[in-house]
Design a protein around this motif. Structure first.
Motif, PDB file in Angstrom:
ATOM      1  N   GLU A 192      29.062  41.075  39.690  1.00  0.00           N
ATOM      2  CA  GLU A 192      30.122  40.364  40.401  1.00  0.00           C
ATOM      3  C   GLU A 192      31.106  39.723  39.434  1.00  0.00           C
ATOM      4  O   GLU A 192      30.858  39.627  38.231  1.00  0.00           O
ATOM      5  N   PHE A 221      45.056  42.817  40.672  1.00  0.00           N
ATOM      6  CA  PHE A 221      44.287  42.816  39.433  1.00  0.00           C
ATOM      7  C   PHE A 221      44.880  43.749  38.390  1.00  0.00           C
ATOM      8  O   PHE A 221      45.446  44.795  38.711  1.00  0.00           O
ATOM      9  N   GLY A 222      44.684  43.370  37.123  1.00  0.00           N
ATOM     10  CA  GLY A 222      44.978  44.270  36.031  1.00  0.00           C
ATOM     11  C   GLY A 222      43.821  45.231  35.798  1.00  0.00           C
ATOM     12  O   GLY A 222      42.818  45.186  36.496  1.00  0.00           O
ATOM     13  N   ASP A 223      43.992  46.097  34.810  1.00  0.00           N
ATOM     14  CA  ASP A 223      42.964  47.099  34.513  1.00  0.00           C
ATOM     15  C   ASP A 223      41.763  46.508  33.790  1.00  0.00           C
ATOM     16  O   ASP A 223      40.719  47.151  33.698  1.00  0.00           O
ATOM     17  N   ARG A 258      37.867  45.377  28.127  1.00  0.00           N
ATOM     18  CA  ARG A 258      36.425  45.449  27.789  1.00  0.00           C
ATOM     19  C   ARG A 258      36.262  44.955  26.366  1.00  0.00           C
ATOM     20  O   ARG A 258      36.757  45.583  25.432  1.00  0.00           O
ATOM     21  N   TYR A 296      37.449  44.520  48.400  1.00  0.00           N
ATOM     22  CA  TYR A 296      38.122  45.113  47.257  1.00  0.00           C
ATOM     23  C   TYR A 296      37.323  46.318  46.782  1.00  0.00           C
ATOM     24  O   TYR A 296      36.099  46.354  46.881  1.00  0.00           O
ATOM     25  N   GLN A 331      36.699  48.843  43.392  1.00  0.00           N
ATOM     26  CA  GLN A 331      36.865  48.964  41.941  1.00  0.00           C
ATOM     27  C   GLN A 331      36.338  50.331  41.509  1.00  0.00           C
ATOM     28  O   GLN A 331      35.141  50.500  41.276  1.00  0.00           O
ATOM     29  N   SER A 367      36.180  52.408  35.797  1.00  0.00           N
ATOM     30  CA  SER A 367      37.176  52.223  34.736  1.00  0.00           C
ATOM     31  C   SER A 367      38.610  52.155  35.258  1.00  0.00           C
ATOM     32  O   SER A 367      39.550  52.491  34.546  1.00  0.00           O
ATOM     33  N   ARG A 368      38.759  51.740  36.483  1.00  0.00           N
ATOM     34  CA  ARG A 368      40.106  51.639  37.048  1.00  0.00           C
ATOM     35  C   ARG A 368      40.318  50.269  37.689  1.00  0.00           C
ATOM     36  O   ARG A 368      39.406  49.478  37.836  1.00  0.00           O
ATOM     37  N   GLN A 369      41.537  50.059  38.099  1.00  0.00           N
ATOM     38  CA  GLN A 369      41.972  48.761  38.598  1.00  0.00           C
ATOM     39  C   GLN A 369      41.315  48.420  39.938  1.00  0.00           C
ATOM     40  O   GLN A 369      41.134  49.281  40.798  1.00  0.00           O
ATOM     41  N   MET A 370      40.974  47.165  40.123  1.00  0.00           N
ATOM     42  CA  MET A 370      40.477  46.658  41.393  1.00  0.00           C
ATOM     43  C   MET A 370      41.642  46.589  42.378  1.00  0.00           C
ATOM     44  O   MET A 370      42.701  46.045  42.061  1.00  0.00           O
ATOM     45  N   LEU A 428      42.884  46.019  46.648  1.00  0.00           N
ATOM     46  CA  LEU A 428      42.541  45.511  47.968  1.00  0.00           C
ATOM     47  C   LEU A 428      42.376  46.673  48.939  1.00  0.00           C
ATOM     48  O   LEU A 428      43.219  47.557  48.994  1.00  0.00           O
ATOM     49  N   MET A 476      32.808  50.725  43.124  1.00  0.00           N
ATOM     50  CA  MET A 476      32.143  49.468  43.496  1.00  0.00           C
ATOM     51  C   MET A 476      33.005  48.799  44.559  1.00  0.00           C
ATOM     52  O   MET A 476      34.240  48.768  44.437  1.00  0.00           O
ATOM     53  N   PHE A 535      33.573  45.210  46.617  1.00  0.00           N
ATOM     54  CA  PHE A 535      33.276  43.787  46.590  1.00  0.00           C
ATOM     55  C   PHE A 535      33.819  43.118  47.846  1.00  0.00           C
ATOM     56  O   PHE A 535      34.984  43.301  48.204  1.00  0.00           O
ATOM     57  N   GLY A 566      28.143  40.239  45.106  1.00  0.00           N
ATOM     58  CA  GLY A 566      27.651  40.943  43.936  1.00  0.00           C
ATOM     59  C   GLY A 566      28.061  42.402  43.849  1.00  0.00           C
ATOM     60  O   GLY A 566      27.843  43.042  42.818  1.00  0.00           O
ATOM     61  N   ARG A 573      27.639  49.541  45.031  1.00  0.00           N
ATOM     62  CA  ARG A 573      28.119  50.778  44.419  1.00  0.00           C
ATOM     63  C   ARG A 573      28.003  51.900  45.438  1.00  0.00           C
ATOM     64  O   ARG A 573      26.903  52.147  45.967  1.00  0.00           O
TER      65      ARG A 573
END
Lengths: 114, 116
Positions: A42, A105-107, A110, B37, B39, B42-45, B47, B89, B91, B108, B111
């Motif tokens: 989370e 949100f941005g990318d 890491r 949301y 996700q 490896s990409r942007q979250m 809505l 994922m 959320f 939390g 997936r």
């Protein structure tokens, strides 16, 4: 697509270095946020800002600091990086107004501290 | 304080099938908003869908719909006609209207894997 940008996308760096993670948005949003997210887990809010010259601590304690000198820019700094700082850091922004305004949100960055 | 719980860590679904993700929350506030949301790896979250607590009608966005049960404090997400691009994922998040800075409280995550 939201116009919020984070750099770098990935950073691997040694312990003790000073790090600044950049976040910029072109939407004129007043509110900005930093989240910390371990892989597949989370999001935890670590900092937020209402607007220029406003910064607040989030729900999760963090050794990082932030500044908000310009509306569009909300950098996060770690003065001395440690392995425990290894994580993903997500920046977000939202417009003022009613609470149904979504966060964009941005990318993410890491971060790996060796 | 607000809490959001997603009890399903992982779910898989066949392409074109339907999957439902559960979310329960707790708040003492009456005026709040709920969000889902997405996700991708490896990409942007982004809505997916939002719901105002004062609206009884469930929100719908194309193949995504919610089942909002205010008394039970439940806010499930249904993905219909699942597509490979839905793998991500997901959320669930809660914002109370009085929250300082319009802060979100996240669950939390679940997936979701869409199989061809």
């Amino acid at each position: 697509e939201a116009d919020i940008y984070q750099t770098p996308r990935y950073l691997v760096i040694g312990t003790g270095k000073k790090i600044t993670l950049e976040c910029s948005q072109t939407m004129g949003h007043d509110k900005m946020y930093w989240y910390q997210q371990d892989p597949g887990m989370e999001l935890h809010l670590i900092h937020y800002s209402y607007g220029v010259n406003s910064t607040e601590k989030g729900d999760l304690s963090s050794e990082s600091t932030v500044s908000r000198i310009r509306t569009e820019h909300f950098p996060l700094t770690l003065e001395s990086a440690r392995p425990s700082h290894t994580s993903q850091y997500l920046c977000a922004s939202s417009a003022s107004g009613t609470a149904n305004q979504p966060q964009h949100f941005g990318d993410g960055t890491r971060l790996s501290i060796l | 304080a607000q809490t959001v719980t997603q009890s399903q860590p992982e779910m898989s679904v066949q392409e074109a099938e339907t999957v439902t993700l559960s979310c329960t929350y707790d708040t003492s506030e009456n005026n709040y908003y709920l969000f889902w949301y997405k996700q991708p790896p490896s990409r942007q979250m982004i809505l997916v869908i939002r719901q105002e607590a004062y609206k009884q009608q469930n929100a719908t966005e194309n193949r995504f719909s919610v089942n909002f049960q205010k008394a039970a404090k439940s806010f499930s997400l249904k993905i219909s006609d699942s597509q490979l691009g839905d793998t991500a994922m997901y959320f669930c998040a809660l914002r109370v209207a009085r929250a300082a800075g319009n802060k979100l409280t996240f669950g939390g995550g679940t997936r979701v894997l869409v199989k061809p």
